[in-house]
Design a protein around this motif. Structure first.
Motif: not given
Ligand code: ADP
Ligand code: MG
Length: 354
Positions: A290-300
């Motif tokens: 929700n913070d450091i990688m909140s912009a990266y979707r989809p994520m495993t």
């Protein structure tokens, strides 16, 4: 003490089919040895133990106990059973007898000890397994770990030369595994000869003089713990001992079930006895997702446990990503031991070692 030669066991079904469970087992077990038997389920580990004390007689081969073939006609099987004790996953205590009566039963009935003598010995065995105050309670008032310790005391009451353990901790709540393993460690230190079928790899590694890796009805590899766990010669052994347990989650959009993921992760930590990791898993996931990688979707997201190294980790992976979005690792390192940022064949992975 025990020599096993070309032991085999085939089950025949009434419909004419047959199943070879033990194919050609050969081994030597010396006094004072502690041997853990590991391997995937269904490979004949229980059948092997049960064959050794003839609970489940083999269909061929020889078992020599102090040089005598226990499968020979006329061999005094009841004498051998006193000398080769067995502890089961399911305790098998008599529920209508107190703890002390459970332990005294066989010594009185079979060794013809007096009740006074048997009770005295039962109390001393209860002291040994840390249950002095439980002599006069019934098994239904004991926890699983306590029941299994009583079962071990009951086995010791027959003064066995060897004890066979078949997954003694598999039926226990994870919080109770340690108390049973520590009783077994104590027995090993005192020189008891033990064969232990177990899935507790750390324990097997610590306690054993040798490991048998069973696979497909054979002892596929036999060696020291260091060989079997660090340097296995055969690929099936390697696959089994170096295996990683994991749960995988795909986070695609806003509808993702975070509560479900956290509860699966918590179960995972309980199951693998990594309670210290459990407290940090949720905070680390929050921070990453929700913070450091909140912009990266989809994520495993994966939670991993490498049993033999006793190492738990979290992976966060994004396909097509070429470099790490983490930047400063300070906030992560406050909650985990190590941050590994590495490209994968299809993208990029951040691994947090807990
Ligand atoms: P493990 O303890 O390694 O999980 P087991 O020794 O319990 O394996 O079982 C090995 C194989 O033997 C399994 O395929 C199992 O289904 C079969 N088996 C075990 N007991 C019996 C039985 N009484 N009758 C028929 N097949 C059995
Ligand atoms: Mg089994």
């Amino acid at each position: 003490m025990i020599s096993v030669r070309h032991l085999n066991k085939t089950y025949h079904d009434p419909d004419g089919t047959s199943l070879a469970v033990l194919k050609d087992i050969n081994c030597e077990i010396g006094p004072g040895e502690v041997i853990s038997i590991i391997g995937p389920s269904g490979t004949g580990k229980s059948t092997f133990l049960r064959a050794l004390n003839l609970l489940d007689p083999p269909t061929g081969g020889e078992i020599l106990f102090h040089g005598e073939n226990i499968l020979a006609k006329g061999y005094p099987v009841h004498k051998m059973r006193q000398k080769i004790g067995m502890v089961f996953q399911s305790f098998n205590l008599f529920d209508h007898m107190t703890v002390a009566e459970n332990i005294m039963y066989a010594p009185v009935k079979i060794l013809h000890e007096s009740k006074d003598q048997a009770r005295e010995e039962a109390l001393s065995l209860l002291r040994k397994v840390g249950l002095t105050d439980k002599a006069d309670v019934y098994p239904s008032n004991l926890s699983g770990g306590q029941k299994q310790r009583v079962a071990i005391a009951r086995c010791l009451a027959m003064k066995p030369e060897v004890i066979l353990f078949d997954e003694p901790t598999s039926a226990l709540d994870p919080t109770m595994v340690g108390e049973v393993l520590s009783v077994m460690k104590q027995l090993a230190r005192e020189g008891m000869t033990m064969l232990i079928v177990t899935h507790e790899m750390k324990f097997a590694r610590d306690i054993s003089t040798r490991i048998f890796f069973m696979y497909d009805g054979y002892i596929h590899e036999d060696g020291t713990p260091a060989q079997i766990f660090d340097n296995p010669r055969r690929s099936a052994t390697r696959e089994f001992t170096q295996r990683i347990r994991r749960e995988v989650f795909e986070i695609d959009g806003p509808g993702f079930d975070f509560q479900g993921m956290y509860s699966t992760m918590a179960q995972f930590c309980i199951k693998h006895d990594i309670a210290t990791a459990r407290e940090r898993v949720e905070s680390l996931c929050e921070l990453m997702i929700n913070d450091i990688m909140s912009a990266y979707r989809p994520m495993t997201v994966r939670i991993n446990y490498k049993e033999i190294a006793d190492e738990a980790s979290l992976d966060f992976m994004v396909e097509g990503l070429e470099k790490s979005p983490v930047g400063s690792t300070d906030r992560l390192l406050a909650l985990c031991r190590e941050v590994v940022e590495e490209p994968t064949s299809r993208g990029f992975r951040i691994k947090l070692i807990l």
